[in-house]
Structure formats: C-alpha cells, structure tokens
Design a protein around this motif. Structure first.
Motif, short mmCIF file in Angstrom:
data_model
loop_
_atom_site.label_atom_id
_atom_site.label_comp_id
_atom_site.label_asym_id
_atom_site.label_seq_id
_atom_site.Cartn_x
_atom_site.Cartn_y
_atom_site.Cartn_z
N ARG A 44 0.83 -1.21 0.00
CA ARG A 44 0.00 0.00 0.00
C ARG A 44 0.86 1.25 0.00
NH1 ARG A 44 -2.93 -2.71 4.09
NH2 ARG A 44 -2.20 -1.15 5.60
N ALA A 45 1.98 1.22 0.75
CA ALA A 45 2.89 2.36 0.75
C ALA A 45 3.50 2.58 -0.63
CB ALA A 45 3.99 2.15 1.79
N ASP A 46 3.85 1.49 -1.29
CA ASP A 46 4.39 1.58 -2.65
C ASP A 46 3.41 2.29 -3.58
OD1 ASP A 46 5.68 1.09 -5.12
OD2 ASP A 46 4.75 -0.88 -5.28
N LEU A 47 2.16 1.87 -3.56
CA LEU A 47 1.17 2.47 -4.45
C LEU A 47 0.89 3.92 -4.08
CD1 LEU A 47 -1.31 -0.54 -4.77
CD2 LEU A 47 0.32 0.28 -6.48
N ARG A 48 0.87 4.22 -2.78
CA ARG A 48 0.66 5.62 -2.37
C ARG A 48 1.82 6.50 -2.84
NH1 ARG A 48 -0.88 3.42 2.65
NH2 ARG A 48 1.17 3.99 3.49
N CYS A 49 3.04 6.01 -2.69
CA CYS A 49 4.21 6.80 -3.10
C CYS A 49 4.27 6.95 -4.62
CB CYS A 49 5.49 6.14 -2.57
SG CYS A 49 5.71 6.32 -0.78
N LYS A 50 3.87 5.93 -5.35
CA LYS A 50 3.81 6.07 -6.80
C LYS A 50 2.83 7.16 -7.21
CE LYS A 50 5.28 1.42 -8.19
NZ LYS A 50 4.83 0.03 -8.42
N GLU A 51 1.69 7.20 -6.52
CA GLU A 51 0.69 8.20 -6.87
C GLU A 51 1.14 9.60 -6.48
OE1 GLU A 51 -4.06 9.16 -6.14
OE2 GLU A 51 -3.07 7.52 -5.06
N SER A 52 1.69 9.76 -5.29
CA SER A 52 2.05 11.10 -4.81
C SER A 52 3.25 11.68 -5.56
CB SER A 52 2.35 11.06 -3.31
OG SER A 52 3.50 10.26 -3.04
N THR A 53 4.15 10.82 -6.06
CA THR A 53 5.34 11.31 -6.78
C THR A 53 5.15 11.34 -8.29
OG1 THR A 53 6.29 9.07 -6.89
CG2 THR A 53 6.87 10.44 -4.97
N GLY A 54 4.04 10.78 -8.79
CA GLY A 54 3.87 10.69 -10.24
C GLY A 54 4.82 9.68 -10.87
N TYR A 55 5.19 8.66 -10.09
CA TYR A 55 6.20 7.71 -10.56
C TYR A 55 5.79 7.02 -11.85
CZ TYR A 55 9.56 3.86 -10.49
OH TYR A 55 10.54 2.97 -10.83
N LEU A 56 4.59 6.46 -11.89
CA LEU A 56 4.19 5.69 -13.07
C LEU A 56 4.02 6.57 -14.29
CD1 LEU A 56 1.68 3.15 -11.48
CD2 LEU A 56 4.01 2.70 -12.29
N THR A 57 3.49 7.78 -14.10
CA THR A 57 3.34 8.69 -15.24
C THR A 57 4.70 9.01 -15.85
OG1 THR A 57 1.35 9.68 -14.30
CG2 THR A 57 2.52 10.96 -15.96
N THR A 58 5.68 9.34 -14.99
CA THR A 58 7.03 9.63 -15.48
C THR A 58 7.65 8.39 -16.12
OG1 THR A 58 7.35 11.33 -13.79
CG2 THR A 58 9.33 10.42 -14.83
N ALA A 59 7.53 7.25 -15.47
CA ALA A 59 8.17 6.03 -15.96
C ALA A 59 7.65 5.65 -17.34
CB ALA A 59 7.94 4.89 -14.97
N TYR A 60 6.33 5.67 -17.52
CA TYR A 60 5.77 5.28 -18.81
C TYR A 60 6.03 6.34 -19.89
CZ TYR A 60 3.48 1.08 -17.12
OH TYR A 60 3.24 -0.19 -16.64
#
Length: 295
Positions: free
Chosen positions: A237-253
């Motif tokens: 859950r922390a992983d998914l929250r951090c991905k959302e708050s940092t924009g990780y997946l948007t940047t990665a893709y």
C-alpha cells in the motif's frame, strides 16, 4: 498674473467614481477570464499511458481487426479438426476491452492489478494432439540475438496460420522476437533518463518516510511474500501511495515511450514488415470468415 486653474480641476467626487468604475471593470474582466479559462486536463489513466507505448501497441493491444484474425484462426482450426474426426472447442473469444489487463507491468505493482483466470484445458489424447499440432519432429523456428522459438510445421494449427500468413510465418515469429527484444532494450535504456532517476529518488524518500527502505518498485514486488494478500499489506500500500504522490508511473511510462520510439527509429524495417504481415492476416481473415459457415 497666473492663470485661473479652477476650470482644469477635476472634482474629487468624479475622480473617486472613475477609480471605482475602473476597479470594477478590471474585476469583471478578471472574473470573466477566470470563468472562461479551460479547466486543467486530468492526468492520463494507467491504461492510456500504456496504450501510448508504440511497442505495446504491436505486442499487446487488441483491436477489432485482431479479434477478427483470432476468430478466423479458431474457425479454421475447428474445421480442420472436424475433418480429422475431432471436435475442437476454441478458447474464449478475445474482446477489445481485454487489452488493458494483458499489458505488462514493468514498474512493479500497479493499481487494479488483475490476473486473468486460467482456462482449464480439455483432456486430449495422442491422436487429437497430433491432429492439432502435427508431427512433433517437424517444426519451424526463428532466432534472435539470444532466443530461439519454434512452432509446429504441420497440423491444424499450422494450417490455419499458413492460411492467414502464407509464407510469412517464420518472418512473423522473427519480428515478434525483435519486438520483444526492443521492449527489453527500451526498458534498460530508461535508467539513463534524468527524469526517471529523479522520480525514483522521490519514490525512495516517500517510502522511507513510510518506514520502508526499498531500492525500487520492481525489487519491492519481487521481495513481497507469496501469500495472496501480500499486495494489500502495508508495504504494498505504501508503494502504491508513493507512486501516486510522486507521479512515478506517469514519469516512468512517459520515459519508456520515448525509449521505445527511439528503438523503432533505429529499426525501421521491424515496424514496416510487422504492419505488412498484420495487414495480410486481416485480409485473409476477412476472406476466411466470409467463406466459413458460422459454428
């Protein structure tokens, strides 16, 4: 004698009125501009981000034409098996809405991770398998830099593929390998991206604040326990929250899309030949479905 300046004086009340009118007009204009400004666009969904990846469109996207090709292949196999005296039950027909769940997840856990249910296979005797897949000693093969794949050269499956691809079966296999290799190379190339490294650092800081010291989302997913509820645990859950708050997946893709486009630019014949063979299958599928009786 100094001139009389009374005629040039503006009454104080008029000055105040002009200031008020000007202020109100500015406020009205500002309000209008605010009211007519278009709202900010929402960030793209995960499915949209993946659908923009050029290699994903080749390898995983499912269009209406792809569905027709699959349907034609299954009808041709069933008709062939019927001629051999066997009843062939095709797998469930794919739907264009299925592509979102078939995309890979190269950056670890993602919201709404779905695993398609396994389809049980029917019991098959030796004669059935031989009719479907042909002589096991006769295969076609394609080789890339590090991988070799084979497929049946005879049997009902091979006959159906030849009906759709003619003499292009080996080339189609080779192109599939090249695209797989391009996907891997693109994934490896994004480590050089400043944007990707920066968002990775933000993700790490976010995870540390949550009490976890993971190096990256892929390693986190790999290290999760095998239990079915691991994805719902605090670490996931922390992983998914951090991905959302940092924009990780948007940047990665976004970075991955640029890397894939660069790979295709360096290998122009892959897209050209893949498109030509895909169009050949679509035309052959149209002919096959027009000639085959509904089953």
């Amino acid at each position: 004698m100094p001139g009389d300046t009374r005629a040039r004086r503006v009454p104080r009340g008029l000055v105040v009125a002009l200031v008020l009118v000007t202020t109100l007009a500015a406020g009205v204009l500002t309000g209008c501009s605010r009211g007519t400004a278009p709202p900010p666009e929402p960030p793209p969904s995960l499915a949209e981000l993946k659908a923009r990846l050029p290699l994903y469109r080749f390898l995983y996207a499912l269009t209406a034409d792809d569905v027709r090709v699959s349907e034609a292949r299954q009808r041709l196999i069933a008709a062939c098996m019927d001629r051999h005296g066997f009843r062939y039950t095709p797998p469930p027909a794919p739907r264009t809405s299925d592509h979102a769940t078939s995309y890979p997840a190269p950056f670890g856990l993602e919201p709404a991770d779905l695993v398609p249910p396994a389809v049980p296979e029917e019991p098959r005797g030796e004669a059935y398998v031989r009719a479907l897949y042909g002589d096991p000693d006769k295969r076609i093969s394609a080789t890339d830099r590090t991988l070799r794949v084979t497929r049946p050269a005879t049997g009902c499956q091979a006959d159906a593929e030849e009906r759709l691809l003619s003499d292009g079966r080996v080339r189609w296999l080779t192109l599939r390998l090249r695209l797989d290799d391009g996907e891997k190379q693109s994934r490896g190339a994004i480590g050089q991206s400043v944007e990707f490294r920066a968002v990775g650092d933000r993700w790490q800081r976010c995870m540390r604040q949550a009490g976890f010291d993971d190096s990256d989302p892929v390693a986190l997913q790999r290290d999760l326990p095998a239990e079915a509820d691991a994805r719902t645990g605090p670490r996931a859950r922390a992983d998914l929250r951090c991905k959302e708050s940092t924009g990780y997946l948007t940047t990665a893709y976004t970075v991955l899309g640029a890397a894939q486009r660069a790979w295709l630019t360096e290998h122009p014949t892959v897209e050209r030949d893949w498109t030509a063979l895909r169009d050949r299958q679509i035309r052959a599928a149209h002919d096959a479905l027009g000639a085959a009786a509904p089953r």
